[in-house]
Design a protein around this motif. Structure first.
Motif, PDB file in Angstrom:
ATOM      1  N   THR A  65       0.847  -1.188   0.000  1.00  0.00           N
ATOM      2  CA  THR A  65       0.000   0.000   0.000  1.00  0.00           C
ATOM      3  C   THR A  65       0.885   1.241   0.000  1.00  0.00           C
ATOM      4  O   THR A  65       1.877   1.304   0.732  1.00  0.00           O
ATOM      5  N   TRP A  66       0.502   2.221  -0.806  1.00  0.00           N
ATOM      6  CA  TRP A  66       1.228   3.479  -0.847  1.00  0.00           C
ATOM      7  C   TRP A  66       0.666   4.406   0.224  1.00  0.00           C
ATOM      8  O   TRP A  66      -0.541   4.590   0.324  1.00  0.00           O
ATOM      9  N   MET A  67       1.569   4.966   1.038  1.00  0.00           N
ATOM     10  CA  MET A  67       1.152   5.872   2.120  1.00  0.00           C
ATOM     11  C   MET A  67       2.002   7.129   2.080  1.00  0.00           C
ATOM     12  O   MET A  67       3.150   7.098   1.630  1.00  0.00           O
ATOM     13  N   THR A  68       1.436   8.194   2.585  1.00  0.00           N
ATOM     14  CA  THR A  68       2.182   9.427   2.799  1.00  0.00           C
ATOM     15  C   THR A  68       2.091   9.754   4.282  1.00  0.00           C
ATOM     16  O   THR A  68       1.116   9.400   4.946  1.00  0.00           O
ATOM     17  N   PHE A  69       3.112  10.404   4.806  1.00  0.00           N
ATOM     18  CA  PHE A  69       3.163  10.715   6.225  1.00  0.00           C
ATOM     19  C   PHE A  69       3.194  12.221   6.416  1.00  0.00           C
ATOM     20  O   PHE A  69       3.985  12.915   5.780  1.00  0.00           O
ATOM     21  N   GLY A  70       2.316  12.701   7.273  1.00  0.00           N
ATOM     22  CA  GLY A  70       2.270  14.134   7.525  1.00  0.00           C
ATOM     23  C   GLY A  70       1.767  14.900   6.328  1.00  0.00           C
ATOM     24  O   GLY A  70       0.897  14.442   5.596  1.00  0.00           O
ATOM     25  N   HIS A  71       2.335  16.058   6.118  1.00  0.00           N
ATOM     26  CA  HIS A  71       1.893  16.922   5.020  1.00  0.00           C
ATOM     27  C   HIS A  71       2.914  16.924   3.889  1.00  0.00           C
ATOM     28  O   HIS A  71       3.094  17.918   3.204  1.00  0.00           O
ATOM     29  N   THR A  72       3.562  15.797   3.687  1.00  0.00           N
ATOM     30  CA  THR A  72       4.568  15.713   2.633  1.00  0.00           C
ATOM     31  C   THR A  72       3.933  15.186   1.352  1.00  0.00           C
ATOM     32  O   THR A  72       2.819  14.677   1.354  1.00  0.00           O
ATOM     33  N   THR A  73       4.661  15.305   0.280  1.00  0.00           N
ATOM     34  CA  THR A  73       4.192  14.762  -0.994  1.00  0.00           C
ATOM     35  C   THR A  73       4.950  13.492  -1.350  1.00  0.00           C
ATOM     36  O   THR A  73       4.828  12.995  -2.463  1.00  0.00           O
ATOM     37  N   THR A  74       5.708  12.984  -0.408  1.00  0.00           N
ATOM     38  CA  THR A  74       6.470  11.762  -0.624  1.00  0.00           C
ATOM     39  C   THR A  74       5.617  10.558  -0.249  1.00  0.00           C
ATOM     40  O   THR A  74       5.074  10.485   0.843  1.00  0.00           O
ATOM     41  N   PHE A  75       5.512   9.619  -1.159  1.00  0.00           N
ATOM     42  CA  PHE A  75       4.754   8.392  -0.911  1.00  0.00           C
ATOM     43  C   PHE A  75       5.725   7.249  -0.694  1.00  0.00           C
ATOM     44  O   PHE A  75       6.775   7.180  -1.329  1.00  0.00           O
ATOM     45  N   ILE A  76       5.343   6.332   0.194  1.00  0.00           N
ATOM     46  CA  ILE A  76       6.169   5.170   0.506  1.00  0.00           C
ATOM     47  C   ILE A  76       5.297   3.925   0.371  1.00  0.00           C
ATOM     48  O   ILE A  76       4.176   3.879   0.887  1.00  0.00           O
ATOM     49  N   ALA A  77       5.832   2.916  -0.325  1.00  0.00           N
ATOM     50  CA  ALA A  77       5.113   1.644  -0.467  1.00  0.00           C
ATOM     51  C   ALA A  77       5.438   0.772   0.737  1.00  0.00           C
ATOM     52  O   ALA A  77       6.599   0.523   1.039  1.00  0.00           O
ATOM     53  N   LEU A  78       4.386   0.352   1.440  1.00  0.00           N
ATOM     54  CA  LEU A  78       4.546  -0.492   2.620  1.00  0.00           C
ATOM     55  C   LEU A  78       3.688  -1.740   2.477  1.00  0.00           C
ATOM     56  O   LEU A  78       2.667  -1.714   1.778  1.00  0.00           O
ATOM     57  N   PRO A  79       4.080  -2.801   3.158  1.00  0.00           N
ATOM     58  CA  PRO A  79       3.181  -3.959   3.198  1.00  0.00           C
ATOM     59  C   PRO A  79       1.831  -3.523   3.782  1.00  0.00           C
ATOM     60  O   PRO A  79       1.785  -2.712   4.714  1.00  0.00           O
ATOM     61  N   THR A  80       0.751  -4.027   3.248  1.00  0.00           N
ATOM     62  CA  THR A  80      -0.584  -3.607   3.666  1.00  0.00           C
ATOM     63  C   THR A  80      -0.804  -3.827   5.164  1.00  0.00           C
ATOM     64  O   THR A  80      -1.417  -2.992   5.832  1.00  0.00           O
ATOM     65  N   GLN A  81      -0.275  -4.921   5.699  1.00  0.00           N
ATOM     66  CA  GLN A  81      -0.436  -5.166   7.139  1.00  0.00           C
ATOM     67  C   GLN A  81       0.264  -4.096   7.978  1.00  0.00           C
ATOM     68  O   GLN A  81      -0.242  -3.681   9.019  1.00  0.00           O
ATOM     69  N   THR A  82       1.413  -3.637   7.519  1.00  0.00           N
ATOM     70  CA  THR A  82       2.123  -2.555   8.210  1.00  0.00           C
ATOM     71  C   THR A  82       1.313  -1.263   8.120  1.00  0.00           C
ATOM     72  O   THR A  82       1.188  -0.527   9.102  1.00  0.00           O
ATOM     73  N   ALA A  83       0.755  -1.005   6.946  1.00  0.00           N
ATOM     74  CA  ALA A  83      -0.081   0.184   6.761  1.00  0.00           C
ATOM     75  C   ALA A  83      -1.288   0.139   7.693  1.00  0.00           C
ATOM     76  O   ALA A  83      -1.680   1.159   8.265  1.00  0.00           O
ATOM     77  N   LEU A  84      -1.875  -1.035   7.859  1.00  0.00           N
ATOM     78  CA  LEU A  84      -3.000  -1.193   8.778  1.00  0.00           C
ATOM     79  C   LEU A  84      -2.599  -0.870  10.214  1.00  0.00           C
ATOM     80  O   LEU A  84      -3.337  -0.201  10.941  1.00  0.00           O
ATOM     81  N   LYS A  85      -1.435  -1.358  10.613  1.00  0.00           N
ATOM     82  CA  LYS A  85      -0.953  -1.087  11.979  1.00  0.00           C
ATOM     83  C   LYS A  85      -0.722   0.405  12.178  1.00  0.00           C
ATOM     84  O   LYS A  85      -1.055   0.961  13.231  1.00  0.00           O
ATOM     85  N   ILE A  86      -0.166   1.059  11.173  1.00  0.00           N
ATOM     86  CA  ILE A  86       0.101   2.501  11.262  1.00  0.00           C
ATOM     87  C   ILE A  86      -1.208   3.279  11.341  1.00  0.00           C
ATOM     88  O   ILE A  86      -1.359   4.181  12.179  1.00  0.00           O
TER      89      ILE A  86
END
Length: 133
Positions: A65-86
């Motif tokens: 899953t692609w996620m962004t953190f805060g108000h940045t425009t940088t996207f990071i691909a993470l395992p979906t389970q990790t994205a769920l935990k976050i």
């Protein structure tokens, strides 16, 4: 003169005292309504997090899953389970913030009532504790 949080409304007929009281009320009310708006924004963020969690929990969710953190425009691909935990951790943090702001809004409403010389929340029977306290 600055009104303390425990001060009662002035009964003085002096226009300067009345203007000071109104100024204090206006400043405090502005902060109070700002906190109420913050509460609305936090609730909207929490709802978006719930929606994201529901989408990630679906059977056809991608492995990454692609996620962004805060108000940045940088996207990071993470395992979906990790994205769920976050997202779950973020939602819990938002829930705590909402509880804190709700308590502050409640205290602010009570203080405004006292500053206006009206019956406060205790006198109105609104200072109830939730079941989880």
């Amino acid at each position: 003169s600055e009104m303390s949080k425990t001060s009662q409304p002035s009964t003085s007929q002096d226009p300067i005292d009345q203007i000071s009281l109104l100024s204090d009320l206006h400043a405090f009310a502005g902060h109070h309504f700002g906190q109420r708006n913050l509460l609305i924004e936090l609730d909207e963020r929490r709802q978006r997090m719930r929606e994201a969690e529901r989408e990630l929990k679906k059977d056809k969710a991608p492995v990454r899953t692609w996620m962004t953190f805060g108000h940045t425009t940088t996207f990071i691909a993470l395992p979906t389970q990790t994205a769920l935990k976050i997202t779950a951790a973020d939602r819990k943090m938002i829930d705590r913030m909402i509880d804190e702001v709700r308590e502050e809004v409640k205290k602010g409403a009570d203080q405004l009532l006292k500053m206006e010389g009206r019956a406060d929340l205790d006198q109105r029977g609104f200072n109830l504790k939730d079941i989880h306290s």
